[in-house]
Design an enzyme around this catalytic site. Sequence first.
Site, PDB file in Angstrom:
ATOM      1  N   LEU A 140       1.181  -1.293   0.125  1.00  0.00           N
ATOM      2  CA  LEU A 140       0.553   0.346   0.430  1.00  0.00           C
ATOM      3  C   LEU A 140       0.617   1.356   0.014  1.00  0.00           C
ATOM      4  CD1 LEU A 140      -2.951   1.912   0.288  1.00  0.00           C
ATOM      5  CD2 LEU A 140      -3.082   1.243   2.672  1.00  0.00           C
TER       6      LEU A 140
ATOM      7  N   THR B 146      -7.583  -3.641   8.984  1.00  0.00           N
ATOM      8  CA  THR B 146      -8.428  -4.642   8.959  1.00  0.00           C
ATOM      9  C   THR B 146      -9.224  -5.180   9.251  1.00  0.00           C
ATOM     10  OG1 THR B 146      -7.010  -6.651   8.429  1.00  0.00           O
ATOM     11  CG2 THR B 146      -6.797  -6.291  10.924  1.00  0.00           C
TER      12      THR B 146
ATOM     13  N   LYS C 175      -4.749  -4.891  15.663  1.00  0.00           N
ATOM     14  CA  LYS C 175      -4.651  -3.460  15.050  1.00  0.00           C
ATOM     15  C   LYS C 175      -5.861  -3.504  15.873  1.00  0.00           C
ATOM     16  CE  LYS C 175      -3.917  -3.295  11.340  1.00  0.00           C
ATOM     17  NZ  LYS C 175      -2.458  -1.762  10.670  1.00  0.00           N
TER      18      LYS C 175
ATOM     19  N   THR D  64       1.962  -7.372   9.192  1.00  0.00           N
ATOM     20  CA  THR D  64       1.259  -8.751   8.397  1.00  0.00           C
ATOM     21  C   THR D  64       1.171  -9.577   8.893  1.00  0.00           C
ATOM     22  OG1 THR D  64       2.046  -7.961   6.558  1.00  0.00           O
ATOM     23  CG2 THR D  64       0.374  -6.338   7.397  1.00  0.00           C
TER      24      THR D  64
ATOM     25  N   TYR E 142      -2.651 -11.046  15.528  1.00  0.00           N
ATOM     26  CA  TYR E 142      -3.364 -10.196  14.202  1.00  0.00           C
ATOM     27  C   TYR E 142      -3.906  -9.036  14.319  1.00  0.00           C
ATOM     28  CZ  TYR E 142      -2.838  -7.678   9.939  1.00  0.00           C
ATOM     29  OH  TYR E 142      -3.385  -6.831   8.835  1.00  0.00           O
TER      30      TYR E 142
END
Length: 277
Positions: A13, A102, A130, A63, A126
């Site tokens: 990104l 996410t 996040k 990630t 994860y």
Amino acid sequence: MPKVLVSGSGGQLGLELAELLPRRGHEVVALSKEELHVADFGAVRLALEEHAPDVVVNAAAYTNVDGCETEADLAYRVNALGPRNLAQICEELGCDLLHVSTNYVFDGESRRPYEPFDTPNPISVYGRTKLAGEEYVRQLTNRWYIVRSAGVYGKGHNFVRTMLRLGMERDVLKVKDDEFISPTYAADLAEGMVRVIEGRHYGLYHLTNSGSCSWYEFAKEIFELAGIEVDVAPVPGSAYSLPAARPANGVLSTLGSPQLRHWREAVKDYLRREKVI
């Protein structure tokens, strides 16, 4: 046009943002994870004071979903404390913060796409880290945008490239058919994020290419477009023994967010850009 600092500019990104923002007339400071460790509070302060951006886009993240399970401390530092540091300094200096999150903040049990204000319930390290990053951003600054996305692919390692490689190496591929997402081209995600920044409406957004599919359907489309003949066998996610749990329904509702084109159109464009078709 505002001056934009992008952290994590070496990722899929970040690379797209670093290219797109100047074309849209923005001055850009693109900092890779080697140039700015967002988990280092002092480094964040120095970078933001030196460059004095109007907007910070945090595209930095750990990630590796399975890696997060064994490296939870690193995941927390990058995915939670990094956004905390950026939010705190942005609030002090009076600049906006767009934080990228996410679909993994949800448990995947919903029977419909997840809307922005559905209650998160992450089922992996994860996802939990996040979500912690999101919470820090909301609590520490009033000038925030949070953009959740899903199934992102672009330059560098990603699902599309992996499928293309395996499709050339094997006669049969097994791909999960009971986990659903909206595959999202990083170039389209970057375009949507720039629209969010330019719109100046703070808040929570879900940005993905439109439509949805299983990973199996996604793989089938990739091979069909690329003209690769390989037998793709649908299997349940339970066939893979992976460290991290994945949400079965990873589809995000883009209610109230900028609308992006259909995922099938986007992946065709990506394969053209990569000179696969």
